[in-house]
Design a protein around this motif. Structure first.
Motif, PDB file in Angstrom:
ATOM      1  N   SER A   1      12.610  -5.323   3.368  1.00  0.00           N
ATOM      2  CA  SER A   1      11.786  -6.427   3.640  1.00  0.00           C
ATOM      3  C   SER A   1       9.816  -6.122   3.873  1.00  0.00           C
ATOM      4  O   SER A   1       9.108  -6.378   4.171  1.00  0.00           O
ATOM      5  CB  SER A   1      12.542  -6.674   4.866  1.00  0.00           C
ATOM      6  OG  SER A   1      12.428  -6.512   6.126  1.00  0.00           O
ATOM      7  N   ARG A   2      10.032  -4.570   5.006  1.00  0.00           N
ATOM      8  CA  ARG A   2       8.805  -3.860   5.611  1.00  0.00           C
ATOM      9  C   ARG A   2       8.666  -2.388   3.810  1.00  0.00           C
ATOM     10  O   ARG A   2       7.312  -2.250   4.340  1.00  0.00           O
ATOM     11  CB  ARG A   2       8.694  -3.514   6.423  1.00  0.00           C
ATOM     12  CG  ARG A   2       9.469  -3.898   7.410  1.00  0.00           C
ATOM     13  CD  ARG A   2       8.123  -4.995   7.674  1.00  0.00           C
ATOM     14  NE  ARG A   2       6.903  -5.033   8.422  1.00  0.00           N
ATOM     15  CZ  ARG A   2       5.898  -4.985   8.848  1.00  0.00           C
ATOM     16  NH1 ARG A   2       5.890  -5.926   7.456  1.00  0.00           N
ATOM     17  NH2 ARG A   2       5.330  -4.153   8.553  1.00  0.00           N
ATOM     18  N   THR A   3       9.257  -2.123   4.084  1.00  0.00           N
ATOM     19  CA  THR A   3       8.902  -0.339   2.555  1.00  0.00           C
ATOM     20  C   THR A   3       9.752  -0.493   1.499  1.00  0.00           C
ATOM     21  O   THR A   3      10.995  -1.662   1.459  1.00  0.00           O
ATOM     22  CB  THR A   3       9.486   0.420   3.005  1.00  0.00           C
ATOM     23  OG1 THR A   3      10.700   0.451   3.805  1.00  0.00           O
ATOM     24  CG2 THR A   3       8.526   0.265   4.642  1.00  0.00           C
TER      25      THR A   3
ATOM     26  N   ILE B   1       5.357  -2.710   2.150  1.00  0.00           N
ATOM     27  CA  ILE B   1       4.979  -4.523   2.134  1.00  0.00           C
ATOM     28  C   ILE B   1       4.244  -5.158   3.189  1.00  0.00           C
ATOM     29  O   ILE B   1       4.902  -5.224   4.001  1.00  0.00           O
ATOM     30  CB  ILE B   1       6.585  -5.096   1.565  1.00  0.00           C
ATOM     31  CG1 ILE B   1       6.424  -4.115   0.585  1.00  0.00           C
ATOM     32  CG2 ILE B   1       5.833  -6.276   0.860  1.00  0.00           C
ATOM     33  CD1 ILE B   1       8.269  -4.117   0.058  1.00  0.00           C
ATOM     34  N   PHE B   2       3.293  -5.782   2.817  1.00  0.00           N
ATOM     35  CA  PHE B   2       3.244  -7.275   3.435  1.00  0.00           C
ATOM     36  C   PHE B   2       2.921  -7.875   2.891  1.00  0.00           C
ATOM     37  O   PHE B   2       2.676  -8.522   1.998  1.00  0.00           O
ATOM     38  CB  PHE B   2       1.285  -7.219   3.648  1.00  0.00           C
ATOM     39  CG  PHE B   2       1.193  -5.405   4.286  1.00  0.00           C
ATOM     40  CD1 PHE B   2       0.703  -5.034   5.723  1.00  0.00           C
ATOM     41  CD2 PHE B   2       1.124  -4.697   3.279  1.00  0.00           C
ATOM     42  CE1 PHE B   2       0.768  -3.878   6.040  1.00  0.00           C
ATOM     43  CE2 PHE B   2       0.463  -3.198   4.128  1.00  0.00           C
ATOM     44  CZ  PHE B   2       0.145  -2.917   5.400  1.00  0.00           C
ATOM     45  N   ARG B   3       3.752  -8.882   3.849  1.00  0.00           N
ATOM     46  CA  ARG B   3       4.182 -10.159   3.245  1.00  0.00           C
ATOM     47  C   ARG B   3       3.516 -11.331   3.732  1.00  0.00           C
ATOM     48  O   ARG B   3       3.502 -11.418   4.777  1.00  0.00           O
ATOM     49  CB  ARG B   3       6.068 -10.594   3.107  1.00  0.00           C
ATOM     50  CG  ARG B   3       6.862  -9.260   2.924  1.00  0.00           C
ATOM     51  CD  ARG B   3       8.174  -9.797   2.919  1.00  0.00           C
ATOM     52  NE  ARG B   3       9.372  -8.456   1.944  1.00  0.00           N
ATOM     53  CZ  ARG B   3       9.393  -9.045   1.213  1.00  0.00           C
ATOM     54  NH1 ARG B   3       9.529  -9.753   0.154  1.00  0.00           N
ATOM     55  NH2 ARG B   3      10.331  -7.539   0.276  1.00  0.00           N
TER      56      ARG B   3
ATOM     57  N   THR C   1       0.859  -1.027  -0.144  1.00  0.00           N
ATOM     58  CA  THR C   1      -0.334   0.304   0.408  1.00  0.00           C
ATOM     59  C   THR C   1       0.972   1.194   0.038  1.00  0.00           C
ATOM     60  O   THR C   1       2.370   1.125   0.232  1.00  0.00           O
ATOM     61  CB  THR C   1      -0.824   0.054   1.284  1.00  0.00           C
ATOM     62  OG1 THR C   1      -2.423   0.998   0.647  1.00  0.00           O
ATOM     63  CG2 THR C   1      -0.997   0.410   2.475  1.00  0.00           C
ATOM     64  N   SER C   2       0.367   2.140  -0.398  1.00  0.00           N
ATOM     65  CA  SER C   2       1.592   3.624  -0.934  1.00  0.00           C
ATOM     66  C   SER C   2       1.150   4.051   1.258  1.00  0.00           C
ATOM     67  O   SER C   2       0.492   3.993   1.406  1.00  0.00           O
ATOM     68  CB  SER C   2       0.540   4.146  -1.225  1.00  0.00           C
ATOM     69  OG  SER C   2       0.595   3.932  -2.276  1.00  0.00           O
TER      70      SER C   2
END
Length: 133
Positions: A102-104, A128-130, A72-73
């Motif tokens: 890993s997260r952004t 980022i959602f993994r 998501t932005s």
């Protein structure tokens, strides 16, 4: 989506833009400005610039993610360089991933004409959602 096996998001039909190319970390969209994109002062609304840049940045990030991950932005900063009208002709918006963590992620977008003249430039940070994370 480019091959037509998956339907594109509805925003592409609403604004009349589409894909030119997708590679890992880089996405290119195209649009031909028309009067229905205009604001009250007779030029393309800044929201159209911003939507193209946001889409290019986000999709460039998405192109680097494994299946099941999404983004998501977090922010979008757009610099409007010059006016766009229906006379401007076909424009390309290229999104490029500058950093993927890993997260952004950080991505940039450039909105240009066929001669490479710059109309807008943007940067976007994405969360980022993994899967399983």
């Amino acid at each position: 989506m480019i091959a037509g096996r998956i339907s594109p998001p509805p925003i592409t039909a609403t604004l009349g833009f589409g894909w030119v190319s997708v590679e890992p970390g880089q996405v290119v969209f195209e649009i031909t400005p028309a009067e229905y994109h205009y604001n009250p002062i007779g030029s393309v609304h800044g929201g159209v610039y911003a939507t193209l840049c946001d889409s290019a940045c986000g999709c460039a990030v998405h192109s680097m993610l494994p299946a099941g991950a999404y983004y998501t932005s977090l922010d979008l900063s757009v610099r409007f360089i010059r006016q766009i009208t229906a006379r401007t002709g076909r424009l390309l918006c290229e999104g490029t991933v500058e950093h993927l963590g890993s997260r952004t992620a950080l991505a940039t977008a450039r909105l240009t004409d066929a001669d490479g003249k710059l109309y807008a430039q943007a940067t976007s940070s994405c969360m980022i959602f993994r899967p399983g994370g």
